[in-house]
Write a protein that holds these residues in place. Structure first.
Motif, short mmCIF file in Angstrom:
data_model
loop_
_atom_site.label_atom_id
_atom_site.label_comp_id
_atom_site.label_asym_id
_atom_site.label_seq_id
_atom_site.Cartn_x
_atom_site.Cartn_y
_atom_site.Cartn_z
N PHE A 86 -5.99 -1.74 -5.01
CA PHE A 86 -4.97 -2.78 -5.06
C PHE A 86 -3.63 -2.22 -4.59
CE2 PHE A 86 -7.88 -4.52 -8.35
CZ PHE A 86 -8.14 -5.73 -7.74
N GLY A 87 -3.65 -1.34 -3.61
CA GLY A 87 -2.44 -0.69 -3.16
C GLY A 87 -2.17 -0.94 -1.69
N ALA A 88 -1.16 -0.21 -1.20
CA ALA A 88 -0.68 -0.45 0.16
C ALA A 88 -1.43 0.35 1.20
CB ALA A 88 0.81 -0.09 0.22
N GLY A 89 -2.30 1.25 0.78
CA GLY A 89 -2.93 2.15 1.74
C GLY A 89 -3.68 1.45 2.85
N SER A 90 -4.57 0.52 2.49
CA SER A 90 -5.39 -0.13 3.51
C SER A 90 -4.56 -1.05 4.40
CB SER A 90 -6.53 -0.93 2.86
OG SER A 90 -6.01 -1.93 2.00
N VAL A 91 -3.47 -1.60 3.88
CA VAL A 91 -2.61 -2.46 4.69
C VAL A 91 -2.00 -1.67 5.84
CG1 VAL A 91 -0.55 -3.93 4.68
CG2 VAL A 91 -2.10 -3.92 2.70
N VAL A 92 -1.67 -0.42 5.58
CA VAL A 92 -1.05 0.43 6.60
C VAL A 92 -2.09 1.06 7.51
CG1 VAL A 92 0.26 2.56 6.93
CG2 VAL A 92 1.01 0.88 5.22
N THR A 93 -3.16 1.59 6.94
CA THR A 93 -4.10 2.36 7.76
C THR A 93 -4.88 1.49 8.75
OG1 THR A 93 -5.75 2.22 5.98
CG2 THR A 93 -4.36 4.18 6.05
N ARG A 94 -4.92 0.17 8.53
CA ARG A 94 -5.60 -0.67 9.52
C ARG A 94 -4.85 -0.68 10.86
NH1 ARG A 94 -3.73 -5.75 6.34
NH2 ARG A 94 -5.56 -5.26 5.09
N HIS A 95 -3.59 -0.23 10.86
CA HIS A 95 -2.80 -0.16 12.09
C HIS A 95 -2.86 1.22 12.73
CE1 HIS A 95 -0.88 -4.06 11.27
NE2 HIS A 95 -0.78 -3.66 10.02
N LEU A 96 -3.60 2.14 12.13
CA LEU A 96 -3.61 3.52 12.60
C LEU A 96 -5.00 3.94 13.06
CD1 LEU A 96 -1.51 5.07 9.68
CD2 LEU A 96 -0.69 4.39 11.94
N GLU A 97 -5.03 4.98 13.85
CA GLU A 97 -6.29 5.55 14.31
C GLU A 97 -6.71 6.66 13.35
OE1 GLU A 97 -8.11 4.49 16.82
OE2 GLU A 97 -6.64 2.95 17.35
N PRO A 98 -8.03 6.92 13.26
CA PRO A 98 -8.46 8.07 12.45
C PRO A 98 -7.78 9.35 12.93
CG PRO A 98 -10.34 6.72 13.10
CD PRO A 98 -9.16 6.19 13.86
N GLY A 99 -7.36 10.16 11.99
CA GLY A 99 -6.67 11.40 12.33
C GLY A 99 -5.17 11.28 12.32
N GLU A 100 -4.64 10.04 12.26
CA GLU A 100 -3.18 9.87 12.22
C GLU A 100 -2.63 9.97 10.81
OE1 GLU A 100 -0.97 7.22 15.14
OE2 GLU A 100 -2.79 6.05 14.81
N TRP A 101 -3.49 9.89 9.80
CA TRP A 101 -2.99 9.85 8.43
C TRP A 101 -3.89 10.65 7.51
CZ3 TRP A 101 -6.30 7.76 4.77
CH2 TRP A 101 -7.38 7.00 5.27
N ILE A 102 -3.31 11.01 6.38
CA ILE A 102 -4.04 11.65 5.30
C ILE A 102 -3.47 11.10 4.00
CG2 ILE A 102 -2.46 13.63 5.13
CD1 ILE A 102 -4.93 15.38 4.54
N ALA A 103 -4.27 11.07 2.94
CA ALA A 103 -3.82 10.50 1.68
C ALA A 103 -4.05 11.47 0.53
CB ALA A 103 -4.53 9.18 1.40
N HIS A 104 -3.10 11.47 -0.41
CA HIS A 104 -3.22 12.24 -1.64
C HIS A 104 -3.02 11.27 -2.81
CE1 HIS A 104 -3.18 15.93 0.68
NE2 HIS A 104 -2.02 15.59 1.23
N PRO A 105 -4.11 10.71 -3.33
CA PRO A 105 -3.95 9.73 -4.41
C PRO A 105 -3.63 10.38 -5.74
CG PRO A 105 -6.27 10.10 -3.96
CD PRO A 105 -5.51 10.89 -2.92
N ALA A 106 -3.02 9.57 -6.60
CA ALA A 106 -2.82 9.94 -8.01
C ALA A 106 -3.77 9.09 -8.84
CB ALA A 106 -1.36 9.70 -8.40
#
Length: 399
Positions: A86-106
């Motif tokens: 229920f967070g913002a991660g998927s909203v942003v990553t749908r605009h990016l290519e694999p390898g452009e981002w990494i995530a560190h969840p809490a």
């Protein structure tokens, strides 16, 4: 400029702030050129490092172009807890290519709440009510269910309690969980009928244990007709159950409901799985409004409704996996639907003319033809007798 590799790091931050971050998350923030986040998230970071702090705007979607414009920098985006729950991660990553981002969840609010309540995570129904109507909860209100609702803010919690009372679930036990995982954490327990707190702090989640005299939505197809407001134009319960069995909804599929009427078939399609989608086509504006109200009241506000003649409005719509025509099937409509790839069609006929058309279509295109004859016991003088309904002919075909 960023080195090769991900330019964006998505960091989940909890109420314990910097102290709760993993070493890789801290390193990413310390090395960043820019850190973007809501004011509350930015305030959880210490005043250190040279990164530019950028407040994420409201509405959230306005911040996505701002983020994408910073490609080439080292950017950290802050999000609550687990950015992909229920967070913002998927909203942003749908605009990016694999390898452009990494995530560190809490730890997510779900995990923290389960740890406070002693609930098994896999048994909890989770609902995000940040920007969705409270009626989204309606399918989950049943004794024995455990529901966790993420609320927009503390002021929304009394509204939730009042709505539960209106639905007949005033005896539901509510556990209000505020600022989990941080120094402001507070957990309080009450019932929907007795909740009277005016000091509920954000961020907040409410754990609901439904109880009371309210009606629970059955899990099987074929809801009683009185769940739906209608003007008589409704696919009746037994026939609707047969229609949904023939339509055979599957996760992620899209239904076109042509001649939606009260919206009952499309609504039950949507209730079958949270990932299903449906578009209802209806000429009558009053019926369209009634279908919209029914969908909202039963917690499936995602029903899309289109006013007008279906033949004129089908173009440019996403291709369906299944189509239901509850009445008014015509040769031009059949020909239009024949052009849909990999589609299941279920059509009903009541009149002799439409029945003849279905018989012709069955002969030409195959499928299954079923005649449904129902009768109900009714008073007959001092005794009882069978009162027959108009027979329904169902054509089911896939192409």
């Amino acid at each position: 400029m960023a080195d090769s590799g991900p330019w964006l790091t998505i960091v989940g931050i909890s109420e314990d702030g910097w102290d709760g971050l993993t070493a890789p998350a801290r390193a990413a923030i310390e090395a960043a050129d820019s850190v973007m986040g809501a004011p509350r998230h930015l305030s959880l970071l210490p005043e250190r490092g040279a990164a530019r702090r950028i407040v994420w705007p409201v509405p959230f979607a306005d911040g996505v172009p701002m983020l994408l414009d910073r490609r080439g920098e080292r950017v950290v985006m802050l999000a609550s807890g687990d950015p992909f729950w229920f967070g913002a991660g998927s909203v942003v990553t749908r605009h990016l290519e694999p390898g452009e981002w990494i995530a560190h969840p809490a730890p997510s609010t779900l995990s923290l709440a389960a740890a406070r309540l002693g609930w098994s995570v896999e048994t909890i129904r989770s609902v995000g009510l940040h920007a969705r109507p409270i009626e989204t909860l309606r399918p989950h209100l049943a004794p024995g269910r455990r529901v966790l609702a993420l609320m927009r803010d503390g002021a929304a919690v009394p509204g939730l309690a009042a709505w539960l009372v209106d639905q007949g679930f005033g005896d539901s036990v509510l556990t209000v969980l505020e600022a989990l995982g941080g120094p402001r954490e507070r957990v309080r327990r009450t019932t929907a009928a007795t909740l009277d707190w005016a000091d509920i702090a954000h961020p907040v989640a409410v754990a609901i244990e439904p109880a009371g005299d309210g009606r629970a939505l059955p899990c099987a197809s074929g809801l009683d007709d009185d769940w739906f407001a209608h003007d008589g134009q409704i696919t009746k319960r037994p026939v609707r159950a047969l229609a949904l069995s023939a339509l055979a909804p599957r996760a992620g599929e899209l239904l076109w409901d042509i001649g939606a009427g009260s919206g009952s078939v499309a609504i039950e399609w949507l209730l079958s799985d949270p990932t299903t989608r449906a578009i209802g086509f209806e000429r009558d504006p009053d019926r369209l409004a009634r279908a919209r109200d029914n969908a909202l009241r039963l917690g499936v506000e995602r029903l899309e409704l289109v006013e007008g003649d279906a033949l004129d409005r089908l173009a440019d719509r996403p291709h369906p996996d299944a189509v239901f025509v509850g009445g008014g099937l015509s040769r031009p409509l059949v020909e239009a639907l024949r052009g849909l790839p990999r589609c299941r069609l279920v059509a009903h006929a009541v009149t002799l003319e439409t029945e003849a058309l279905l018989a012709e279509c069955h002969a030409r295109f195959g499928g299954e033809l079923l005649r449904i004859e129902l009768a109900q016991a009714r008073p007959l003088g001092t005794k009882r007798g069978w009162k027959a309904s108009y027979p329904i002919v169902q054509w089911r075909v896939a192409w």
